[in-house]
Design an enzyme around this catalytic site. Structure first.
Site, PDB file in Angstrom:
ATOM      1  N   ASN A  52      16.407  49.427 -15.096  1.00  0.00           N
ATOM      2  CA  ASN A  52      17.342  48.670 -15.927  1.00  0.00           C
ATOM      3  C   ASN A  52      18.751  48.993 -15.441  1.00  0.00           C
ATOM      4  O   ASN A  52      19.265  50.072 -15.702  1.00  0.00           O
ATOM      5  CB  ASN A  52      17.150  49.101 -17.394  1.00  0.00           C
ATOM      6  CG  ASN A  52      18.196  48.515 -18.322  1.00  0.00           C
ATOM      7  OD1 ASN A  52      18.937  47.604 -17.940  1.00  0.00           O
ATOM      8  ND2 ASN A  52      18.270  49.029 -19.542  1.00  0.00           N
ATOM      9  N   TRP A  53      19.343  48.024 -14.724  1.00  0.00           N
ATOM     10  CA  TRP A  53      20.660  48.293 -14.128  1.00  0.00           C
ATOM     11  C   TRP A  53      21.794  48.233 -15.144  1.00  0.00           C
ATOM     12  O   TRP A  53      22.922  48.569 -14.844  1.00  0.00           O
ATOM     13  CB  TRP A  53      20.938  47.290 -13.011  1.00  0.00           C
ATOM     14  CG  TRP A  53      20.129  47.529 -11.766  1.00  0.00           C
ATOM     15  CD1 TRP A  53      19.271  48.565 -11.522  1.00  0.00           C
ATOM     16  CD2 TRP A  53      20.116  46.712 -10.588  1.00  0.00           C
ATOM     17  NE1 TRP A  53      18.739  48.451 -10.276  1.00  0.00           N
ATOM     18  CE2 TRP A  53      19.230  47.324  -9.672  1.00  0.00           C
ATOM     19  CE3 TRP A  53      20.763  45.538 -10.212  1.00  0.00           C
ATOM     20  CZ2 TRP A  53      18.981  46.789  -8.405  1.00  0.00           C
ATOM     21  CZ3 TRP A  53      20.510  45.003  -8.961  1.00  0.00           C
ATOM     22  CH2 TRP A  53      19.632  45.625  -8.066  1.00  0.00           C
ATOM     23  N   LYS A  54      21.525  47.711 -16.310  1.00  0.00           N
ATOM     24  CA  LYS A  54      22.573  47.509 -17.331  1.00  0.00           C
ATOM     25  C   LYS A  54      23.737  46.728 -16.694  1.00  0.00           C
ATOM     26  O   LYS A  54      23.486  45.858 -15.860  1.00  0.00           O
ATOM     27  CB  LYS A  54      22.998  48.853 -17.910  1.00  0.00           C
ATOM     28  CG  LYS A  54      21.779  49.667 -18.362  1.00  0.00           C
ATOM     29  CD  LYS A  54      22.092  50.913 -19.105  1.00  0.00           C
ATOM     30  CE  LYS A  54      20.782  51.608 -19.471  1.00  0.00           C
ATOM     31  NZ  LYS A  54      20.971  52.832 -20.217  1.00  0.00           N
ATOM     32  N   HIS A  80      16.670  46.940 -26.666  1.00  0.00           N
ATOM     33  CA  HIS A  80      17.243  48.176 -26.111  1.00  0.00           C
ATOM     34  C   HIS A  80      18.234  48.768 -27.122  1.00  0.00           C
ATOM     35  O   HIS A  80      18.959  48.041 -27.795  1.00  0.00           O
ATOM     36  CB  HIS A  80      17.934  47.873 -24.781  1.00  0.00           C
ATOM     37  CG  HIS A  80      18.262  49.120 -24.026  1.00  0.00           C
ATOM     38  ND1 HIS A  80      19.325  49.923 -24.356  1.00  0.00           N
ATOM     39  CD2 HIS A  80      17.630  49.734 -22.992  1.00  0.00           C
ATOM     40  CE1 HIS A  80      19.350  50.971 -23.542  1.00  0.00           C
ATOM     41  NE2 HIS A  80      18.324  50.879 -22.706  1.00  0.00           N
ATOM     42  N   GLU A 106      20.992  50.099 -26.774  1.00  0.00           N
ATOM     43  CA  GLU A 106      22.402  49.720 -26.588  1.00  0.00           C
ATOM     44  C   GLU A 106      22.684  48.360 -27.224  1.00  0.00           C
ATOM     45  O   GLU A 106      23.764  48.127 -27.759  1.00  0.00           O
ATOM     46  CB  GLU A 106      22.736  49.709 -25.085  1.00  0.00           C
ATOM     47  CG  GLU A 106      22.832  51.127 -24.543  1.00  0.00           C
ATOM     48  CD  GLU A 106      22.477  51.260 -23.071  1.00  0.00           C
ATOM     49  OE1 GLU A 106      22.419  50.246 -22.352  1.00  0.00           O
ATOM     50  OE2 GLU A 106      22.238  52.418 -22.646  1.00  0.00           O
ATOM     51  N   GLU A 134      11.933  54.875 -26.011  1.00  0.00           N
ATOM     52  CA  GLU A 134      13.163  55.444 -25.475  1.00  0.00           C
ATOM     53  C   GLU A 134      13.900  56.200 -26.572  1.00  0.00           C
ATOM     54  O   GLU A 134      14.654  55.591 -27.355  1.00  0.00           O
ATOM     55  CB  GLU A 134      14.071  54.335 -24.942  1.00  0.00           C
ATOM     56  CG  GLU A 134      13.465  53.504 -23.835  1.00  0.00           C
ATOM     57  CD  GLU A 134      14.522  52.905 -22.922  1.00  0.00           C
ATOM     58  OE1 GLU A 134      14.488  53.181 -21.734  1.00  0.00           O
ATOM     59  OE2 GLU A 134      15.407  52.192 -23.429  1.00  0.00           O
ATOM     60  N   GLY A 136      20.738  58.243 -20.938  1.00  0.00           N
ATOM     61  CA  GLY A 136      22.007  58.465 -20.249  1.00  0.00           C
ATOM     62  C   GLY A 136      22.638  59.817 -20.528  1.00  0.00           C
ATOM     63  O   GLY A 136      23.801  60.049 -20.206  1.00  0.00           O
ATOM     64  N   SER A 157      16.646  59.231 -19.281  1.00  0.00           N
ATOM     65  CA  SER A 157      16.927  60.222 -18.226  1.00  0.00           C
ATOM     66  C   SER A 157      15.734  60.510 -17.319  1.00  0.00           C
ATOM     67  O   SER A 157      15.528  61.646 -16.891  1.00  0.00           O
ATOM     68  CB  SER A 157      17.475  61.516 -18.843  1.00  0.00           C
ATOM     69  OG  SER A 157      18.690  61.265 -19.519  1.00  0.00           O
ATOM     70  N   GLY A 161      17.195  53.917 -16.237  1.00  0.00           N
ATOM     71  CA  GLY A 161      18.569  53.423 -16.190  1.00  0.00           C
ATOM     72  C   GLY A 161      19.300  54.022 -14.994  1.00  0.00           C
ATOM     73  O   GLY A 161      19.205  53.528 -13.875  1.00  0.00           O
ATOM     74  N   GLY A 162      20.004  55.123 -15.235  1.00  0.00           N
ATOM     75  CA  GLY A 162      20.858  55.758 -14.217  1.00  0.00           C
ATOM     76  C   GLY A 162      20.189  55.898 -12.851  1.00  0.00           C
ATOM     77  O   GLY A 162      20.765  55.480 -11.834  1.00  0.00           O
TER      78      GLY A 162
HETATM   79  P1  PGA Z   1      18.706  56.342 -18.493  1.00  0.00           P
HETATM   80  O1  PGA Z   1      18.558  54.960 -19.280  1.00  0.00           O
HETATM   81  O2  PGA Z   1      17.577  56.441 -17.518  1.00  0.00           O
HETATM   82  O3  PGA Z   1      20.047  56.266 -17.817  1.00  0.00           O
HETATM   83  O4  PGA Z   1      18.659  57.430 -19.522  1.00  0.00           O
HETATM   84  C1  PGA Z   1      17.302  54.508 -19.698  1.00  0.00           C
HETATM   85  C2  PGA Z   1      17.443  53.202 -20.421  1.00  0.00           C
HETATM   86  O5  PGA Z   1      18.443  53.003 -21.115  1.00  0.00           O
HETATM   87  O6  PGA Z   1      16.555  52.334 -20.332  1.00  0.00           O
END
Ligand code: PGA
Length: 252
Positions: A9-11, A96, A98, A166, A172, A212, A233-234
């Protein structure tokens, strides 16, 4: 048997060229390998979805990070499931944390998005997870169950619905849930599917862990019986780390 799913997930990251270069590199990396047991899903920003579908094949799939809960019409700035389908998008992340936090998305809205994705044959990746406060006050189970109830209300699941657990405190932050903490919740989710759907649905549904995930912890996470992959994500932004995660998953 459920395939391992490695989803990035590149956001809101990467320019157009960076996105193209990344996909080309992943696609070259995957080409010579036998990848029968892994599905790789990349979820770039919407603007790049069409370009990135050029790299999609039977190993690499493209997912959207969002979809409108409306089917069509005067909803400025929104993207519909029908539009996603028209450019062959296979998956879509919904719920998600966010989006729940910054865009006030509720379980009900996520439920509407899920149904519209199903209508157009796009596989939803449905995110759920508790906050640190909820975990510390011992209500994780209650929160997860009520999110499941809300987002899956009146939904007929087939094996195309993916669930991503999650924990919000692990997204993150560099803090990963331990593989045992994650397994405990994944098992709870699978049991919930068994009780509310069927043995077949419980066995066929992929449950991803997110928060993470990196090359150092992916192996231990994937070794757990109810963890079927990662929503990353990251580490999915970094080609070296992402390739390393795929390489490790291939060895499982
Ligand atoms: P992260 O994000 O790997 O940076 O913790 C995961 C996500 O939000 O799907």
């Amino acid at each position: 048997m459920r395939n391992i799913i490695i989803a990035g997930n590149w956001k809101m990251n990467k320019t157009f060229d960076e996105a193209g270069n990344f996909l080309k590199e992943i696609s070259d990396f995957v080409k010579g390998k036998v990848i029968d047991n892994i599905d790789i899903i990349i979820c770039p920003p919407s603007l790049y979805l069409e370009m990135t579908t050029d790299f999609a094949d039977n190993k690499i799939f493209i997912g959207s990070q969002n979809v409108s809960n409306y089917e069509y019409g005067a909803y400025t700035g929104e993207i519909s499931a029908k539009m996603l389908k028209s450019i062959d998008i296979d998956y879509c992340i919904i719920g998600h944390s966010e989006r729940r936090k910054y865009f006030n998305e509720s379980n009900q809205l996520i439920n509407e998005k899920l149904k519209i994705l199903q209508k157009f044959g796009i596989k939803p990746i449905v995110c759920i997870g508790e906050t640190l406060e909820e975990r510390e006050s011992g209500i994780t189970e209650k929160v997860i169950t009520s999110q499941l109830k809300g987002v899956l209300k009146n939904v007929t699941i087939n094996q195309d619905v993916i669930i991503a657990y999650e924990p919000i405190w692990a997204i993150g932050t560099g803090k990963t849930a331990t593989p045992s903490q994650a397994q405990e919740i994944h098992n709870l989710i699978r049991k919930w599917l068994l009780e509310n759907y069927s043995m077949k649905i419980a066995e066929d549904t992929s449950i991803l862990y997110g928060g993470s995930v990196n090359p150092k912890n992916i192996k231990e996470l994937l070794m757990k019986p109810d963890i079927d992959g990662g929503l990353i994500g990251g580490a999915s932004l970094d080609i070296v780390k992402f390739k390393e995660i795929i390489r490790i998953a291939l060895e499982i």
